[in-house]
Write a protein that holds these residues in place. Sequence first.
Motif: not given
Length: 190
Positions: A80-95
């Motif tokens: 999951a990506v929280d758009p208030d905290v991160e972009s979809a790209e940074s969420g993908a890298m994090r995951e």
Amino acid sequence: MKDLKKWKTLNSNLVFNNPWCQIRQDEVELPNGKIIDDFFVNIRPDIALVFALTENQEIVFVRQYRHGVGEIFMELPAGAVDPDVESAESGAMRELTEETGYTAGNLTKIATLYDNPVKDTNKLHLFFAQNAKKSSEQVLDITEDIEVVLVPASKVMDKIAAGEICVSGSIAAIFLGLNYLRKLERDSTV
């Protein structure tokens, strides 16, 4: 082409509100004038999926238990990506890093898809990562018990055909990722 019309929302109420699950009840008017007063919508976060390819042309997968259907699945790293905290790209890298311990120098967005637009609000953001490398240990959530599996790109279609990979978002990302990889290979020979 037929002139399709959107439904008109007359009223909308959040009927279940939990950090893990939100459900909205809409009263809608259809284009033919009929009213539906109990159309339920699942409010879900966007998901980022990563087609990560190693230097050895292996795709990084995760195997994990999915309680909704009570089975163990092989999937691409995602979350999951929280758009208030991160972009979809940074969420993908994090995951990718959290679930597998792999990192990649950069990600390329290859598509944005809708998971289940009939009843769900979320999108799937699909990313391609080249030259993924093991760089750390996994950092798993309390609900995660994940095995990292490397599958040669040349064998992934066989695994889909055999039913070993059967999660729709991962399959879409695999097809689009392989297509993107072929495009990169064609462009490098020009």
